[in-house]
Design an enzyme around this catalytic site. Sequence first.
Site, PDB file in Angstrom:
ATOM      1  N   HIS A  89       0.837  -1.105   0.005  1.00 51.08           N
ATOM      2  CA  HIS A  89       0.341  -0.084  -0.170  1.00 51.08           C
ATOM      3  C   HIS A  89       1.119   1.438   0.013  1.00 51.08           C
ATOM      4  CE1 HIS A  89      -3.824   2.039  -0.129  1.00 51.08           C
ATOM      5  NE2 HIS A  89      -4.678   1.115   0.518  1.00 51.08           N
ATOM      6  N   ASP A 142      -1.956   1.492  -4.741  1.00 52.77           N
ATOM      7  CA  ASP A 142      -3.941   1.163  -3.935  1.00 52.77           C
ATOM      8  C   ASP A 142      -4.975   1.019  -5.122  1.00 52.77           C
ATOM      9  OD1 ASP A 142      -3.962   5.037  -4.550  1.00 52.77           O
ATOM     10  OD2 ASP A 142      -4.711   3.189  -5.906  1.00 52.77           O
TER      11      ASP A 142
END
Lengths: 333, 340, 448
Positions: free
Chosen positions: C420, C424
Amino acid sequence: MAVASPGTVMNNVEAVRSTLYEALKDDERTLILGEDVGARGNVFLITKGFIEEFGPERIIDTPLAEASIVGIAIGMAMEGLRPIAEIQFADFIYPAFNQIVGEAAKTRYRSNGDYTCPLVIRTPYGGGVRGALSHSVSIEALFYHVPGLKIVAPSFPADMKGLLNAAIDDPDPVLFLEHKKTYRLVKGEVPDGHYTIPLGKADVKHPGDALTVVSYGLYVHQAIEAAKRLAAEGMSVEVIDLRSIRPMDRTTILASVRKTHKLLIIHEDNKFGGIGAEISAMVAEEALFELDAPIRRLCGPDVPAMGYALPLEEEFMISTDRMAEAMREMVRF
Amino acid sequence: MAKAMPGPALDRRGLSDEQLRWMLRNMLMQRTLDNRGFQLNRQGKIPFATGSEGHEGIHAGAAVAFERGKDILVSYYRDIGLCIGIGMEPMQVLLSMFARAADISGGRQFPNHYSNHALGLLSISSIIAAHCPHAVGAAYAMKLRREAGRAVLCTFGDGATSEGEWHESINFAAVHKLPIVFLCENNEWAISTPREHQMAIADVIDKAPGYGLPGVKVDGSDPIATYAVMKEAMDRARSGGGPTLVEAKCYRFLAHTTDDDDRTYRTKEEIERHRHLDPVPRFEKVLVEQGVMTADEVAAMKKSVLAEVNDVTDRAEALPYPAPEELYKHVYEGSHEPWL
Amino acid sequence: MATTITMPQLGETVTEGTVAQWLKKPGDAIEKYEAFVEVSTDKVNAEVPSPVSGTLREIICKEGETVATGAPIAIIDEIGAAPAPEPPAAVPAAAAAPVVTPSSYGAPGAGPGVNGSSGLPGRNGNGAAAGGAVLRGVSPAVRRLAREHDVDVSRIRGTGTNGRVTANDVVAAASGGPAAAAAAAILSAPAPAAAPAAAPAAAAVPAPSGTSTYASPVPGTLVPLTQARKIIAKRMVESLETAPHAWTMVEVDVSNVWAWRAKEKDRFLRDKGYALTLLPFFIYATVQSLKKHPLLNSRYTDDGIAIAREINIGIAIGLDSNLMVPVIRDADALGIGGLAVAAGKIIERARTGKLSADELSGGTFTVNNTGANGSVLSKPIINGGQAAIVTMEAVVKRPVVIGDAIAIRSMMNVCLSLDHRVLDGTSANAFLGDLKKRLEAMGPSGEL
């Protein structure tokens, strides 16, 4: 070998010379015969001064005839003398092959012990001295095959003395091989006084536990040098100096292989049929399940001899770098 | 019965009757043993025998010139008569033929390759002329130790005089004036090679001057003449006079060995033409003519020799072979193992 | 110019010499080849001829002094001569064989048996047995030790050349290594005296057992940690601790591509010798999608997100107690057929323990065929140094709605774990959507 007595530092020429000198002094049955051993004192000056001290009857300048140098020595030995025959260069020994293999080796055997042949034949061998085709060969493979003969090839001064004394005492014929390049190159401490080193005993010259290297002659010294380089790199190599070729030391070799599980044999003589082949066979027969890598032989190329031109000699001779590289590869395998 | 009248005076060269009789017996023993070897081979009892028929005169004469307990004999495989002449028992000959364990070599050597350290008989090799340097070495030892009254007798055939090691030996002996007699028993044949293919000269002694030692030729089928020449040579050696090359001419009546078919290279007629050189009937005749022995005594001697040979043949044959484990002994003083 | 004269080697085995007598003094003229000094060694005495014409400038070695051969003994000022020609160049020294450093995943390819580093034909003694090929199977020592210690060699990660299992590896595996022994010691140590109700000895964890293995674990025992297991543990922890993992998935209708595969598989096996599974089709589609979405083919660094230049696809393979990720380098250069062969080869090498370090490193993106074990949903851990990892779940026939009708289709879930810091939902699902489209567009009319 732990010897408490003091020693003297000397090179291999001096080790042989002083040992022969003492043998001639101690036992009047001892004598030396060969080409140029008298007035010239041997072409490497090993018998320098001997004829002046012991006389021409015990230091015999023979005619140029290798077969009879050995044959006459055999007759002397059978009649109770202790002859030390010299062949000027191992490359000249071939005319004497008949006497060495057909007669000396068989005297005790064919007479069922009625006669024995306590004879020493000394000869310089080996290359790296620009000796070219006829002053460089190794001959041990031609003779070690022969039952009835003994062969030693020490290359440290202390070993030279101990084994030469043992050879002179030995009741059977002994071929005493002296690597000519080590004559002046190798110096070491030699204990004073008379001592012998038994034939058939190798010597661990550099202990280690990741690889066993077996060698003799000039190459022991290079192998030790290579092992030291590897030690600085964190690799532990054991170098065994065979010293004795027939009989050969099985116990030391196997103990080492059981410890390291890897075997590298390095010898100057041609690879095919050289003594590395016998060592390999013995280890494969007796310690196969100790081996963690194929046995490897780093040996002289299978060509008749090294050439006179420097590149040809260097191609034949194995450098310390090559030895170190082979050792590294095996340690890492 | 009265003795026969003696013939023309024989120069016995100082030999007594006893010695002459001894010589005949030695010759008869040699011939009988020789023939026994061939007989046993043709019977299939022994694989191999060499013959020395024709050499009896040389062996008897040389044996008398040899001093037991002092001299050393370095011999070759055709010298049965010389070996028994210096004291080897006939039993040894049969043990050697049958390759029995009791043989001095333990059944290892070919027949007629004797060894007897006690008698001064060096272990015999099969390799032609390989023993000549040994003889020279033994003579050197005698000289080095200043052993006066000792000499080495080195015997060989005509073929040996072509070998390099023979030349090297003669040369060294001459250079160092060694106490050695080189006796060439020239029977004109080296297996199938006649003398004219072996050398460009007629006599082996023609090689001697080239090396600087005296050469003496003698009729080898005359044991007395051979004895005289040998005695002089051996005495010269024993007294520091240096080496001699003696050539005793004779003829080889049998093939080289039982494996040699000499019909492939010579004819029966040629062999028979040389029959007059056969030393045994010649010497018998001389002894009888000289009144040393009667014909009956000769016959009795032959019978006694035959009986003795028959006896040792039977006794030797009854003895066992060497055990297989004997193979591994005497390679070295200790174990035979190459890996320790 | 000044020429330094050195002690010559007068004899094959001579190593030093003594200046017996100088035949010239400083300032004297010397002709080339003229004797200017007498030298003695223990073999010979000799007059040494000068190599140049000139004037003797300086005597370095005094009369009676002994020096090693090659040591300087005098300096001669040469007159007007051109510099002495260089000696003929020596034959260049043989190139050293490549230095081999073992890594924990096995050493690179240059093992023993690199024959004749100078390339010369007769240079023997360099080859190990059988033309220098790495051992097939195991050495006699390894076999014996494995039997004696009841160790399964195929589970051991070798530290020898080319990943060979060495005798030392077997012994280390058998003893569980120092770390496991230490762990056992801590666990079985008696509780501190201050603690109430000291734990009875019976509750202590037993020492590592040689007979309890990963493959056959025995309840109540410690399975010794192999080298491989330790490395896996370390890498997994590292990955999770470094990259914040997020997760997403799509459903893919693979009916057409499955049919395509079914049509080609027999002929492919016959022609190429390798099986044609769904994997190469999947990798092909993945690679095309990565080209369009390079952010998925990257890794996070403090200096920036390093977008990889190559597309090197790692294929996660589970082998009993081992997890390996061999890499197909430059996967974008291969078609589906090429990928099938490449994958077949490295999987075979992984199984026989013959992967090289090259094949185990350099991956930029990883594919994990979790579906082979029957999984329909997986949450894989990203391979350290990458931005994401994708799975192929099991192909399951399901009723789906097409238009307004219900049809039975072969459905395969495709899952993605993402770093992340780099990716995303948007970027990840853009990639996955693209991948799904490509897979669903593949069919029997396509080119392998």
